[in-house]
Enzyme design. Structure first.
Site, PDB file in Angstrom:
ATOM      1  N   ASP A  82       0.854  -1.194   0.000  1.00  0.00           N
ATOM      2  CA  ASP A  82       0.000   0.000   0.000  1.00  0.00           C
ATOM      3  C   ASP A  82       0.894   1.249   0.000  1.00  0.00           C
ATOM      4  OD1 ASP A  82      -2.413   1.399   0.199  1.00  0.00           O
ATOM      5  OD2 ASP A  82      -2.359   1.417   2.401  1.00  0.00           O
ATOM      6  N   HIS A  83       0.613   2.174  -0.883  1.00  0.00           N
ATOM      7  CA  HIS A  83       1.364   3.440  -0.956  1.00  0.00           C
ATOM      8  C   HIS A  83       2.878   3.255  -1.044  1.00  0.00           C
ATOM      9  CE1 HIS A  83      -2.094   6.025  -0.442  1.00  0.00           C
ATOM     10  NE2 HIS A  83      -2.524   5.186   0.484  1.00  0.00           N
ATOM     11  N   ASP A 104       2.960   4.990  -5.396  1.00  0.00           N
ATOM     12  CA  ASP A 104       2.201   6.224  -5.178  1.00  0.00           C
ATOM     13  C   ASP A 104       3.040   7.428  -5.602  1.00  0.00           C
ATOM     14  OD1 ASP A 104       0.766   8.378  -4.375  1.00  0.00           O
ATOM     15  OD2 ASP A 104       0.480   7.732  -2.291  1.00  0.00           O
ATOM     16  N   GLU A 134      -1.516   5.913  -8.687  1.00  0.00           N
ATOM     17  CA  GLU A 134      -2.469   6.921  -8.199  1.00  0.00           C
ATOM     18  C   GLU A 134      -2.315   8.214  -8.970  1.00  0.00           C
ATOM     19  OE1 GLU A 134      -3.041   7.255  -3.947  1.00  0.00           O
ATOM     20  OE2 GLU A 134      -3.474   9.392  -4.074  1.00  0.00           O
ATOM     21  N   HIS A 180      -7.646  10.164   3.765  1.00  0.00           N
ATOM     22  CA  HIS A 180      -7.201   9.169   4.741  1.00  0.00           C
ATOM     23  C   HIS A 180      -7.517   9.597   6.173  1.00  0.00           C
ATOM     24  CE1 HIS A 180      -4.603   8.048   1.260  1.00  0.00           C
ATOM     25  NE2 HIS A 180      -4.940   6.843   1.677  1.00  0.00           N
ATOM     26  N   HIS A 211      -9.179   5.016  -2.212  1.00  0.00           N
ATOM     27  CA  HIS A 211      -8.443   5.099  -0.934  1.00  0.00           C
ATOM     28  C   HIS A 211      -9.262   5.916   0.053  1.00  0.00           C
ATOM     29  CE1 HIS A 211      -4.258   3.609  -1.788  1.00  0.00           C
ATOM     30  NE2 HIS A 211      -4.831   3.521  -2.980  1.00  0.00           N
ATOM     31  N   SER A 214     -12.728   4.419   4.616  1.00  0.00           N
ATOM     32  CA  SER A 214     -13.366   3.930   5.848  1.00  0.00           C
ATOM     33  C   SER A 214     -14.653   4.699   6.108  1.00  0.00           C
ATOM     34  CB  SER A 214     -12.424   4.094   7.048  1.00  0.00           C
ATOM     35  OG  SER A 214     -11.524   3.002   7.128  1.00  0.00           O
ATOM     36  N   ASN A 254     -10.281   0.608  -0.058  1.00  0.00           N
ATOM     37  CA  ASN A 254      -9.253   0.507   0.992  1.00  0.00           C
ATOM     38  C   ASN A 254      -9.791   0.871   2.373  1.00  0.00           C
ATOM     39  OD1 ASN A 254      -7.531   0.013  -1.111  1.00  0.00           O
ATOM     40  ND2 ASN A 254      -6.104   1.654  -0.618  1.00  0.00           N
ATOM     41  N   ASP A 256      -8.519   0.998   6.429  1.00  0.00           N
ATOM     42  CA  ASP A 256      -7.581   0.865   7.545  1.00  0.00           C
ATOM     43  C   ASP A 256      -8.190   1.443   8.820  1.00  0.00           C
ATOM     44  OD1 ASP A 256      -5.438   0.561   9.184  1.00  0.00           O
ATOM     45  OD2 ASP A 256      -4.089   1.901   8.142  1.00  0.00           O
TER      46      ASP A 256
HETATM   47  P1  13P Z   1      -8.856   4.928   5.628  1.00  0.00           P
HETATM   48  O1  13P Z   1      -7.958   5.797   6.448  1.00  0.00           O
HETATM   49  O2  13P Z   1     -10.092   5.636   5.227  1.00  0.00           O
HETATM   50  O3  13P Z   1      -9.120   3.611   6.255  1.00  0.00           O
HETATM   51  O4  13P Z   1      -8.070   4.622   4.243  1.00  0.00           O
HETATM   52  C1  13P Z   1      -7.124   3.586   4.172  1.00  0.00           C
HETATM   53  C2  13P Z   1      -6.342   3.630   2.890  1.00  0.00           C
HETATM   54  O5  13P Z   1      -6.645   4.294   1.924  1.00  0.00           O
HETATM   55  C3  13P Z   1      -5.149   2.774   2.835  1.00  0.00           C
HETATM   56  O6  13P Z   1      -4.438   2.947   1.658  1.00  0.00           O
HETATM   57  O1  G3H Z   2      -3.268   4.927   3.739  1.00  0.00           O
HETATM   58  C1  G3H Z   2      -2.473   4.528   4.575  1.00  0.00           C
HETATM   59  C2  G3H Z   2      -2.812   3.507   5.566  1.00  0.00           C
HETATM   60  O2  G3H Z   2      -3.812   3.928   6.428  1.00  0.00           O
HETATM   61  C3  G3H Z   2      -1.576   3.014   6.266  1.00  0.00           C
HETATM   62  O3  G3H Z   2      -1.206   3.796   7.340  1.00  0.00           O
HETATM   63  O4  G3H Z   2       1.281   4.087   7.086  1.00  0.00           O
HETATM   64  O5  G3H Z   2       0.184   4.334   9.314  1.00  0.00           O
HETATM   65  O6  G3H Z   2       0.413   2.087   8.233  1.00  0.00           O
HETATM   66  P1  G3H Z   2       0.248   3.573   8.037  1.00  0.00           P
HETATM   67 ZN    ZN Z   3      -4.516   4.950   0.917  1.00  0.00          ZN
END
Ligand code: 13P
Ligand code: G3H
Ligand code: ZN
Length: 309
Positions: A82-83, A104, A134, A180, A211, A214, A254, A256
């Site tokens: 991810d990213h 990304d 992206e 995010h 992305h 949530s 996505n 998280d």
């Molecule tokens: P949320 O912070 O909305 O859960 O998004 C997660 C995300 O995009 C991870 O790449």
């Molecule tokens: O979009 C990013 C995710 O929420 C991951 O977050 O880098 O803190 O693991 P993190």
């Molecule tokens: Zn993301």
């Protein structure tokens, strides 16, 4: 079933108009919660790892835990970076067994983003790995990117078409209003479905990724706050909007923040109810159950990927 790329699950999602959940993982309980839910729902699932999560858990540990998940289930599971912030990180994940990586380049200029994405695509495709890129800029804070709401930029559908043609990326994350973290909207939640529609008209065969998707589930926020400090400005994307996105060309959603909330709410509850608790299993098991319940709800009621394994 072995670890798979996202190719076939995305093809099915575009044909049958549903979305696949991509859930961020950091440790064993999170992986187990997600995979148990997906397995019970007979749904394909994407386990995604940010570069900071990879540093936290360690590449070898992650690979072994995901391997165990694959052996214990018979659903398609993809392991995705991810990213990915740079070529080197993507290369390391590709060489180390990930089946999908995101590069990304959204913080760079259009031309720089194309050059970087193309470099990753060339390396990945030679090794059977797929690439998410992206275009556009989401607001919010993630691993290496911190974008103020005023700097967020919606994806331009014409640019999206040119970008995919020139990079050969397999899927594209677009900016249509999500961000995010736990604070996504100031007032009413609003997604630019008109932009999504235009992007899909230009790129009917490219899986689209959302992305920052949530829901920031109110019950979980309330529970976190009841048993501990306030979650600042919690506001996310309502289920109905995510459902609509899945039905209108978004293939990967996505998540998280909702998993963080689910886990934290249970851990805070356990300590509030029994401050003397010091057996980690007593607070990690309810946290794992809450992850499972949250993922199951999303898969079954929102993304509509149940039975699509
Ligand atoms: P949320 O912070 O909305 O859960 O998004 C997660 C995300 O995009 C991870 O790449
Ligand atoms: O979009 C990013 C995710 O929420 C991951 O977050 O880098 O803190 O693991 P993190
Ligand atoms: Zn993301």
């Amino acid at each position: 079933m072995a670890l798979v790329t996202t190719k076939e699950m995305f093809e099915k999602s575009m044909k049958e108009h549903f979305a696949i959940g991509a859930f961020n993982v950091n440790n064993m309980e999170i992986i187990q919660g997600i995979v148990t839910a997906a397995n019970e729902e007979k749904s394909p699932v994407i386990l995604q790892v940010s570069s900071s999560a990879r540093k936290y858990a360690g590449h070898r540990y992650l690979m072994k835990m995901v391997e165990a998940a694959v052996e214990e289930t018979d659903i398609p599971i993809a392991l995705h970076l991810d990213h990915g912030p740079d070529f080197e990180t993507c290369k390391s994940c590709i060489d180390g067994g990930f089946t999908s990586v995101m590069i990304d380049g959204s913080k760079y200029s259009f031309e720089e983003n194309i050059a970087l994405t193309k470099q990753v695509v060339d390396y990945a495709h030679e090794r059977g790995v797929v690439v998410e890129a992206e275009l556009g800029k989401l607001a919010g804070i993630e691993d290496d990117v911190n974008v103020a709401a005023s700097d967020a930029i919606y994806t331009d559908p014409d640019q999206a078409e040119e970008f995919v043609k020139r990079t050969g990326c397999d899927s594209l994350a677009i900016a249509i209003g999500t961000s995010h973290g736990a604070y996504k909207f100031k007032g009413e939640a609003k997604l630019r479905f008109d932009i999504l529609q235009k992007v899909k008209e230009k790129l009917p065969n490219t899986p689209i990724v959302l992305h920052g998707a949530s829901t920031v589930i109110p019950e979980l926020v309330e529970m976190c706050n009841r048993f501990g400090g306030d979650i600042p400005g919690a506001k996310g994307v309502p289920d109905e909007m995510l459902k609509q996105a899945g039905q209108n060309g978004v293939s990967k959603i996505n998540v998280d923040t909702d998993l963080r909330l689910a886990m934290t709410a249970q851990i805070r509850r356990v300590f509030a109810e029994k401050p003397s608790e010091f057996d980690p299993r007593k607070y990690l098991a309810p946290a794992r159950d809450a992850i499972k319940e949250t993922v199951q709800h999303k898969i079954h009621d929102v993304f509509c990927s149940s039975g699509k394994a």
